[in-house]
Design a protein around this motif. Structure first.
Motif, PDB file in Angstrom:
ATOM      1  N   UNK A 138       3.827  14.174  10.178  1.00 28.14           N
ATOM      2  CA  UNK A 138       4.665  14.479   8.827  1.00 28.14           C
ATOM      3  C   UNK A 138       5.768  15.355   9.010  1.00 28.14           C
ATOM      4  N   UNK A 139       5.965  16.101   9.993  1.00 26.74           N
ATOM      5  CA  UNK A 139       7.069  16.799  10.282  1.00 26.74           C
ATOM      6  C   UNK A 139       8.311  16.183  10.624  1.00 26.74           C
TER       7      UNK A 139
ATOM      8  N   UNK B 263       8.610  12.973   9.694  1.00 25.04           N
ATOM      9  CA  UNK B 263       8.945  12.128   8.430  1.00 25.04           C
ATOM     10  C   UNK B 263       9.816  13.012   7.577  1.00 25.04           C
ATOM     11  N   UNK B 264       9.350  14.371   7.555  1.00 26.48           N
ATOM     12  CA  UNK B 264      10.220  15.117   6.554  1.00 26.48           C
ATOM     13  C   UNK B 264      11.577  15.249   6.705  1.00 26.48           C
ATOM     14  N   UNK B 265      11.857  15.308   8.354  1.00 28.34           N
ATOM     15  CA  UNK B 265      13.312  15.533   8.443  1.00 28.34           C
ATOM     16  C   UNK B 265      14.149  14.231   8.499  1.00 28.34           C
TER      17      UNK B 265
END
Ligand SMILES: Nc1ncnc2c1ncn2[C@@H]1O[C@H](COP(=O)(O)OP(=O)(O)O)[C@@H](O)[C@H]1O
Ligand SMILES: [Mg+2]
Lengths: 309, 376
Positions: free
Chosen positions: A93-94, A96-98
């Motif tokens: 998720x990290x 993917x977020x960036x």
């Protein structure tokens, strides 16, 4: 690709960048090298227009940097010195977020995130939250977050600080791979060997100034005490030091671990001259080794300061 | 993942905390619904303190009338009023009725004849109003038919149970419904404040740390897009909580919703949510320290709830407290649905106040954010 000219950045009284200039060409790894507090992070933040500066000019991809220049920003990646990851999001998720800040297409992003996970070898940990990762793995995650969108220009600010040897080698290997793929990398560190191993060119910084730059070889040639030879003798004799100093081109003689360390001016024939000299005086030696000056010597020479790891 | 989705995902990671918050709320709310006596309210003898400044025939007759069904103590004019109010607060007495010296003039002017002070949240309050209104409506009717009123005779008639048509607003059943629901909504408003300040505070503090903000700032995402996504994610959460609570209240009171201004209550909850988010925006611009955020959230929510009449009825608080309350948005929040049949015109003033408060906080937040940016 990057041109930074006479940039001055003040924090109130403190001058963090003092007419700092430097340039980077496409496909290079440039090391910004210097002790803690010399202004490396400040220089990067100015280039990223996270900071305003008082004087000078910065161009990236031939354009002035500006907080709203999104075309330039979209081609840049950053691995910041301080971990910038969400504690509540897991590894996948990290990243993917960036990546999502740069790439809006979902399918494309999924592929990029997977690639980044593979690149830093965090596949086993994709569902882990940062709390459950070791320091080295967190650093790798921090890197993955910065590179997932495949930037043409990548800033890495001390990516190997507080990282175990294994992760460090892994990271360095990864950086070489990225260079091979054509990424331009600005790499800051206060570890000299790292810079020596990795960087095409180096900029040595001290107190916000660019005090020397070039390849390791060029840097070695810029200073006088280029060569050192260490000699160990069978017999301990008070006169040895004085005798050695008679040799031409010797700058000084010091002692190290019971041996003598002879500092020569740069010159072709220092070693053969020394051997001839010792034979003529009947001095029998047990060991003899020549060493080229390291970045650490260069730094010491240029700043009068020891650069400590 | 978009910023919007990542914020929702963050909220999702707080799902257990959210669940506990909402469950705790409904446990409290259910407790209320039991206390408020359900549908059938039986009138009971009240403990009343009467201050008679009028000392007229009418006031004496009124006291006689009250005494027939209730325990009435006529207290001296000089009695400490604060102490009397405290008795209401402590549940020792049900209410204070003050008969002003100009009672007769007031009756002639059709002004409120007497002043009733009681705990507005309790059923006793309704009963007192009911009893008082009955008397004066009857008295008014008598006076308009015959110029001379025989108080004694009138009291006898009232005691015999003369039917008196009461004004609609004191219809006990719908008053009861309304009273419960407005307490429920006031409490919900307080709870939403506390809840959002804590949950949103914790989630957004992650996004507001310097490292993460800088990291987002170097990306090509425009600031406006970022703000829009952040605000919409918070709005979704806020609306979810509002709907959940209002729907829960409707479920709890299914069948007893007559005479309740539900739409205005919904509007009030939405407004208090926006207000809370705007406070949070200011806090977020000031600090990312979760400890401070949680502390401030508690302080602000409980403080405001206390000062705005949600925890303790304003009537029994000092004048200073009442004056302060009028400057607090939570007080105006309760005024949006202050009466069962409140009109939009009457609601619009408190609505405007809450909106202005929200706008003011948003502006303060923006100024602080800008200052932070310039500081670098
Ligand atoms: N926000 C700031 N305010 C004031 N001084 C700062 C700030 N950031 C950095 N400095 C100072 O600027 C100098 C350069 O810092 P920095 O660029 O972080 O060095 P490096 O990254 O090389 O360790 C240091 O002396 C540091 O103390
Ligand atoms: Mg630094």
């Amino acid at each position: 690709m990057i041109r930074m000219e006479n940039v001055v950045k003040r924090y109130n009284e403190l001058i963090a960048l003092d007419h700092f200039s430097f340039a980077a060409k496409e496909g290079e790894i440039i090391g910004l090298l210097g002790p803690n507090g010399c202004g490396k992070t400040t220089a990067i933040n100015c280039m990223l227009s996270l900071l305003t500066f008082d004087k000078g000019e910065i161009e990236i991809f031939g354009q002035q940097v500006h907080p709203n220049n999104n075309a330039v920003k979209s081609r840049i990646g950053i691995v910041p010195q301080e971990l910038a990851i969400f504690d509540k999001l897991n590894v996948y998720e990290n990243i993917d977020f960036y990546c999502g800040l740069y790439v809006t297409d979902r399918k494309k992003r999924k592929a990029l995130v997977e690639e980044a996970i593979e690149f830093v070898d965090l596949g086993k940990y994709r569902k882990f939250v940062p709390k459950k990762l070791s320091g080295g793995l967190k650093r790798r995650l921090n890197i993955a977050c910065g590179i997932a969108h495949k930037p043409a220009l990548l800033f890495m600010d001390e990516p190997t600080v507080a990282v175990d040897a294994q992760s460090r080698n892994f990271i360095l290997e990864g950086i070489r791979k990225m260079k091979a793929q054509g990424t331009t990398i600005i790499y800051t560190t206060h570890y000299l060997e790292e810079a020596e191993q990795l960087c095409d060119r180096m900029v040595i910084m001290d107190s916000g100034r660019n005090i020397a730059s070039g390849t390791v070889h060029e840097l070695q040639n810029t200073i006088s005490t280029q060569e050192r030879i260490e000699v160990g003798f069978i017999t301990e004799d008070q006169t040895i030091e004085a005798q050695l100093e008679e040799l031409p081109h010797v700058v000084k003689v010091t002692k190290r671990n019971g041996n003598y360390l002879i500092h020569f001016e740069k010159q072709e024939n220092n070693l053969p001259d020394l051997i001839k000299f010792m034979e003529s005086r009947g001095m029998s030696y047990t060991e003899l080794s020549s060493e080229r000056s390291t970045l650490s010597d260069i730094f010491l020479e240029l700043t009068g300061k020891e650069l400590r790891d | 993942m978009t910023v919007f989705k990542s914020i929702l995902l963050h909220f999702w990671k707080y799902k257990y905390l959210m669940l506990i918050f909402l469950t705790a709320f409904f446990i409290f709310a259910f407790g209320f619904s039991q206390n408020s006596g359900g549908q059938a309210y039986e009138s009971e003898a009240l403990d009343l303190k009467v201050i008679d400044q009028s000392r007229s025939e009418i006031s004496r007759g009124f006291i006689d009338y009250l005494s027939s069904d209730n325990t009435v103590e006529v207290v001296d004019d000089s009695t400490d009023f604060g102490a009397l109010e405290e008795e209401i607060f402590l549940g020792i007495s049900d209410g204070i009725i003050r008969i002003p010296s100009n009672l007769e003039e007031r009756l002639a002017d059709a002004a409120p004849a007497v002043e009733v002070i009681s705990d507005q949240r309790g059923m006793a309050h309704l009963q007192i109003e009911n009893v008082v209104n009955r008397y004066f409506i009857f008295l008014d009717a008598e006076q308009s038919t015959s110029s001379e009123v025989d108080i004694e005779q009138m009291n006898a008639l009232l005691a015999d149970g003369v039917p008196v048509e009461l004004h609609e607003s004191v219809d006990v059943a719908s008053q009861n419904n309304f009273s419960y629901m407005s307490t429920f909504i006031s409490f919900a408003g307080y709870w939403i404040m506390l809840f959002l300040l804590i949950i949103v505070g914790n989630v957004m503090s992650e996004f507001n740390t310097t490292e993460l903000r800088q990291r987002i700032d170097v990306s090509p995402m425009p600031t406006r897009t970022l703000m829009v996504q952040m605000i919409s994610a918070q709005t979704v959460i806020g609306l979810f909580v509002v709907c959940f609570m209002l729907y829960g209240g409707i479920m709890l009171r299914a069948g007893h919703l007559e005479g309740i201004p539900l739409v205005k209550m919904f509007v009030a909850l939405v407004l208090i949510t926006s207000f809370t988010l705007s406070i949070h925006y200011v806090i977020g611009a000031l600090t990312t320290n979760k400890f401070i955020i949680n502390g401030l959230a508690n302080f602000l929510a409980i403080g405001m709830a206390f000062m705005s009449g949600i925890m303790v009825p304003l009537e029994i608080m000092g004048e200073t407290a009442q004056n302060i309350a009028h400057y607090l948005p939570l007080y105006h929040f309760t005024q949006i649905y202050a009466e069962p049949d409140i009109s939009w015109t009457d609601s619009s003033f408190p609505i405007l106040i809450v909106v202005l408060y929200t706008a003011a906080f948003l502006i303060i937040g923006m100024i602080l954010e800008n200052k932070k940016k310039i500081a670098s």
